[in-house]
Design an enzyme around this catalytic site. Structure first.
Site, PDB file in Angstrom:
ATOM      1  NE  ARG A 149       4.317   2.129  -1.280  1.00  8.71           N
ATOM      2  CZ  ARG A 149       5.214   1.762  -1.047  1.00  8.71           C
ATOM      3  NH1 ARG A 149       6.430   2.122  -1.809  1.00  8.71           N
ATOM      4  NH2 ARG A 149       5.777   0.772  -0.028  1.00  8.71           N
TER       5      ARG A 149
ATOM      6  CE  LYS B 209       8.701  -5.691 -18.147  1.00  9.51           C
ATOM      7  NZ  LYS B 209       9.920  -5.769 -17.149  1.00  9.51           N
TER       8      LYS B 209
ATOM      9  CG  ASN C  61       2.888  -0.750   3.336  1.00 17.89           C
ATOM     10  OD1 ASN C  61       2.184  -1.580   3.003  1.00 17.89           O
ATOM     11  ND2 ASN C  61       4.026  -0.092   2.948  1.00 17.89           N
ATOM     12  N   GLY C  62       1.680  -2.624   5.416  1.00 18.18           N
ATOM     13  CA  GLY C  62       2.280  -3.800   6.445  1.00 18.18           C
ATOM     14  C   GLY C  62       1.468  -5.004   6.880  1.00 18.18           C
TER      15      GLY C  62
ATOM     16  CE  LYS D 149       8.337   0.097 -10.347  1.00 19.62           C
ATOM     17  NZ  LYS D 149       8.624  -0.621 -11.805  1.00 19.62           N
TER      18      LYS D 149
ATOM     19  CG  HIS E  50      16.009 -30.650 -25.229  1.00 19.37           C
ATOM     20  ND1 HIS E  50      16.414 -32.018 -25.586  1.00 19.37           N
ATOM     21  CD2 HIS E  50      17.167 -29.922 -25.587  1.00 19.37           C
ATOM     22  CE1 HIS E  50      17.701 -31.765 -26.108  1.00 19.37           C
ATOM     23  NE2 HIS E  50      18.095 -30.639 -26.060  1.00 19.37           N
TER      24      HIS E  50
ATOM     25  CD  GLU F 229       5.294  -7.318 -16.055  1.00 17.11           C
ATOM     26  OE1 GLU F 229       5.264  -7.744 -15.043  1.00 17.11           O
ATOM     27  OE2 GLU F 229       6.630  -6.493 -16.466  1.00 17.11           O
TER      28      GLU F 229
ATOM     29  CD  GLU G 257      12.603  -7.795 -18.456  1.00 14.57           C
ATOM     30  OE1 GLU G 257      12.292  -8.809 -17.409  1.00 14.57           O
ATOM     31  OE2 GLU G 257      12.195  -6.785 -18.234  1.00 14.57           O
TER      32      GLU G 257
ATOM     33  CD1 TRP H 184      -2.692  -3.927  -6.002  1.00 15.04           C
ATOM     34  CD2 TRP H 184      -1.740  -5.475  -4.873  1.00 15.04           C
ATOM     35  NE1 TRP H 184      -2.469  -4.893  -6.806  1.00 15.04           N
ATOM     36  CE2 TRP H 184      -1.850  -5.948  -6.001  1.00 15.04           C
ATOM     37  CE3 TRP H 184      -1.308  -6.292  -3.586  1.00 15.04           C
ATOM     38  CZ2 TRP H 184      -1.377  -7.275  -6.370  1.00 15.04           C
ATOM     39  CZ3 TRP H 184      -0.754  -7.501  -4.013  1.00 15.04           C
ATOM     40  CH2 TRP H 184      -0.920  -8.009  -5.098  1.00 15.04           C
TER      41      TRP H 184
ATOM     42  CB  CYS I  85      -0.712   0.035   1.277  1.00 11.64           C
ATOM     43  SG  CYS I  85      -1.849  -1.372   1.569  1.00 11.64           S
TER      44      CYS I  85
HETATM   45  C1  F6R Z   1       8.408  -7.133 -13.890  1.00  9.62           C
HETATM   46  C2  F6R Z   1       8.511  -6.514 -12.439  1.00  9.62           C
HETATM   47  C3  F6R Z   1       8.727  -7.420 -11.238  1.00  9.62           C
HETATM   48  C4  F6R Z   1       9.780  -6.945 -10.563  1.00  9.62           C
HETATM   49  C5  F6R Z   1       9.900  -7.897  -9.374  1.00  9.62           C
HETATM   50  C6  F6R Z   1      11.197  -7.510  -8.500  1.00  9.62           C
HETATM   51  O1  F6R Z   1       8.179  -5.803 -14.772  1.00  9.62           O
HETATM   52  O2  F6R Z   1       8.551  -5.281 -12.242  1.00  9.62           O
HETATM   53  O3  F6R Z   1       8.808  -8.737 -11.926  1.00  9.62           O
HETATM   54  O4  F6R Z   1      11.105  -6.958 -11.317  1.00  9.62           O
HETATM   55  O5  F6R Z   1       8.847  -7.677  -8.567  1.00  9.62           O
HETATM   56  O6  F6R Z   1      11.124  -6.234  -7.912  1.00  9.62           O
HETATM   57  P1  F6R Z   1      12.354  -5.589  -7.366  1.00  9.62           P
HETATM   58  O7  F6R Z   1      13.398  -5.481  -8.408  1.00  9.62           O
HETATM   59  O8  F6R Z   1      11.829  -4.269  -6.801  1.00  9.62           O
HETATM   60  O9  F6R Z   1      12.821  -6.497  -6.353  1.00  9.62           O
END
Ligand code: F6R
Length: 627
Positions: free
Chosen positions: A49, A504, A122-123, A622, A523, A507, A500, A96, A23
């Site tokens: 967040r 991207k 938050n927590g 995030k 395989h 998601e 990667e 969230w 949050c």
């Molecule tokens: C993908 C993405 C997530 C973060 C993951 C780790 O686009 O943003 O997969 O990479 O949650 O986050 P951090 O780097 O903050 O530990």
């Protein structure tokens, strides 16, 4: 309480609570200026967040005003009009949920029975059940299913027993187990916001005649760039003109001056782009440049620790894990150092038994708050391993648990999907690999010099590539937006790029994707290929090119449509590809920084084509601060 009541509380609450893991909280107190607008803007900045419900509490003329509801901040604001809320003191929250439905009653702020005080959190308060039972026995009335509400009632109870707001707050904090960033306001002491921190980030923003608190500096950077990081076990009293920090344990006052954050307001805004994600993709030439300005002493320090380690793990989650995967090729090829990239959530199961004092863990985390990463680090720390970090967030938990750390300097990333922070991680890791190579002296000087020269060219190359590929990639997105499935394949370090690219696209567009090291594709994954299956190949002009050509032919022969990201001059590749994105030649070990760009853009434009919000992919947050 009779047993029946206890069962009612425990069953109903267990299903719905412990849900405040991701949050954003914010607070503001001014000398007479209305805070509602400021808080609303801060919530918008914190929206990354969490965004399933939002709320605000202000105090004016001895009355507490609370507005909250389920929905994204703008939706809630449209219904409730936060701006109308009176007062020059207030707190706010964007939530969230991780368990249990988002709802109006569960939204923050939470208030006590008398409606005199409000709390945002938050927590996770782990012992909330025990506290709730105790408070129910004292006739407190609970309306939500959250753990947070116990804090409001605990404060009310403490105030009833005498003493001022601060002592009631400190006594309440002493009762809490778990993690929290908390902010509270009380109508009878309307000149202060109280905050507390344990394992969740909270910063104090120091302005002129106005003070702020927030989970993240992005919330108040518009108002001030001076920030104080609250540490675990501390509470702070914030008035319009001052902040005082105390240790909960013994009440001693802590002196701490603000740090100046070099994040401009513009850096936290969209700068004319339709979405943060696109802005952040195009910001990469700048963020890469700033990530090239690492402090030498710290690079040396990390190099020293990495060189001394017997076993080196590169630990991360999601995109940051892909940066670690790429780094393992850099460390091996350039510095002749074997490292093990590992997904944080698997670390303890996979390697927990062999962690000891000779283990070095380099944790890479944009936010520095990812719970899987932090919990693996805690495990390793207790076994005397050396913890090193790379993160984008000053004052994050990772910076506090690391022996030494490097900062990515990418500025805040608002788009939920990591873009600029991925490439900045890669360029930081590349510099570490180079320094390690120098220290270990196992590759020729000319190779290191060449790598260094190519490294410093990267920001300009990235700038050119973004301009060149934008339109062709938009075309690809239009063409392929209706597809049901994509494959991403690469070899060598480009395996990380393929992974990667898949993450991207998946998601942001919600199109199911798989990614493989191309050599593995025969395989199993090849069985998925039918006429027209789109297969993306990452194929720079490097040592992997010949082998991957073979993999392309295998797929093509079975009907796959081949979309290649390869060298501009590679006519043979162009010939066998159905679609082709031409790229400049870059050093093999730096290629992920450049070759990931078309995939970032593809993911973005696919989302736009499909009418999705690229900044806020569904079900994602995030900063993943729950295990
Ligand atoms: C993908 C993405 C997530 C973060 C993951 C780790 O686009 O943003 O997969 O990479 O949650 O986050 P951090 O780097 O903050 O530990």
């Amino acid at each position: 309480m009779v047993l029946k009541d206890w069962i009612r509380v425990s069953l109903s609450d267990h299903k719905n609570t412990i849900d405040e893991g991701m949050c954003g909280i914010s607070g503001c107190i001014t000398e007479g200026r209305a805070v509602a607008g400021i808080l609303y803007r801060s919530l918008k900045r914190l929206e990354y967040r969490g965004y399933d419900s939002a709320g605000m509490a202000t105090i004016s003329n001895g009355k507490l005003y609370v507005k909250k509801d389920q929905g994204k901040i703008d939706e809630v604001n449209e219904r409730l009009n936060f701006n109308e809320m009176p007062g020059s003191i207030g707190i706010a929250h964007t939530r969230w949920a991780t368990h249990g439905a988002p709802s109006k009653v569960n939204a923050h702020p939470h208030v006590d029975c008398s409606g005199m005080l409000a709390v945002v959190h938050n927590g996770v308060i782990e012992n909330f059940m025990e506290l709730k039972r105790e408070l129910l026995d004292l006739n407190h009335r609970f309306v939500s299913k959250t753990d947070t509400e116990v804090v409001a009632h605990l404060l009310e109870e403490n105030l009833k027993r005498g003493g001022d707001f601060l002592s009631a707050f400190i006594n309440a904090i002493k009762r809490l187990d778990g993690s929290y960033a908390l902010a509270a306001v009380y109508v009878k002491e309307p000149d202060k916001i109280l905050v507390a921190r344990q394992d969740m980030p909270i910063l104090i923003g120091v302005g002129d005649g106005s003070m702020f608190v927030a989970s993240d500096a992005a919330a108040f950077i518009e108002e001030t760039n001076r920030a104080v990081v609250l540490q675990n076990g501390e509470v702070a009293v914030i008035t319009a003109k001052s902040y005082d920090i105390y240790r909960v344990k013994d009440g001693t006052k802590v002196a701490r001056s603000p740090i100046v954050l070099d994040w401009t307001v513009e850096m936290a805004e969209k700068q004319g782009f339709p979405h943060y994600t696109l802005k952040e993709i195009f910001e990469q030439p700048l963020t890469l440049k700033s990530a090239l300005r690492l402090q030498d002493a710290y690079v040396d320090l990390l190099t020293e620790f990495l060189d001394r380690g017997e076993r080196i793990f590169l630990l991360a989650a999601g995109t940051s894990y892909h940066a670690c995967l790429a780094a393992s090729y850099m460390f091996s090829k350039l510095a002749r150092l074997t490292t093990f990239p590992v997904v944080a959530s698997e670390f303890v199961d996979n390697y927990g038994h062999s962690i000891d004092i000779d283990t070095v863990i380099l944790a890479v985390s944009q936010s520095g708050e990812t719970a899987d990463v932090l919990s693996a680090l805690e495990f390793a720390r207790l076994r005397a391993a050396t913890i090193l970090g790379i993160t984008n967030v000053v004052g994050s938990t990772l910076t506090r648990v690391s022996r030494a750390y490097l900062l990515q300097n990418a500025g805040p990333e608002i788009g939920v999907a990591a873009t600029k922070t991925f490439t900045s991680q890669l360029i930081v890791l590349a510099q570490l690999a180079l320094r390690l190579a120098k220290k270990r002296g196992k590759v020729a000087q000319y190779e290191m010099d060449e790598f260094r020269d190519r490294l410093y060219e990267i920001p300009d190359i990235v700038s050119r590539v973004l301009d060149e590929v934008k339109v062709p990639v938009q075309g690809l997105a239009k063409k392929y937006a209706g597809e049901k499935f994509f494959m991403f394949l690469g070899r060598g370090i480009s395996t990380a790029t393929a992974f990667e690219g898949r993450l991207k696209v998946m998601e942001l567009s919600y199109i199911p994707c798989i990614a493989y090291a191309a050599g593995e594709s025969k395989h199993g994954p090849i069985s998925l290929v039918e006429e027209g299956t789109p297969a993306f190949f990452v194929c720079p002009n490097d040592s992997t090119r010949k082998a991957i050509l073979g993999n392309i032919e295998e797929m093509k022969a079975r009907g796959a449509r081949i979309i290649t990201v390869g060298s501009k001059d590679d006519e043979e590749l162009m010939e066998i590809s159905d679609d082709y994105i031409g790229m400049p030649d870059v050093h093999e070990l730096l290629s992920p920084i450049v070759y990931v760009l078309p995939f970032q853009l593809l993911a973005y434009y696919l989302a736009v084509e499909k009418g999705l919000d690229p900044d806020k992919p569904r079900n994602l947050a995030k900063s993943v601060t729950v295990l």
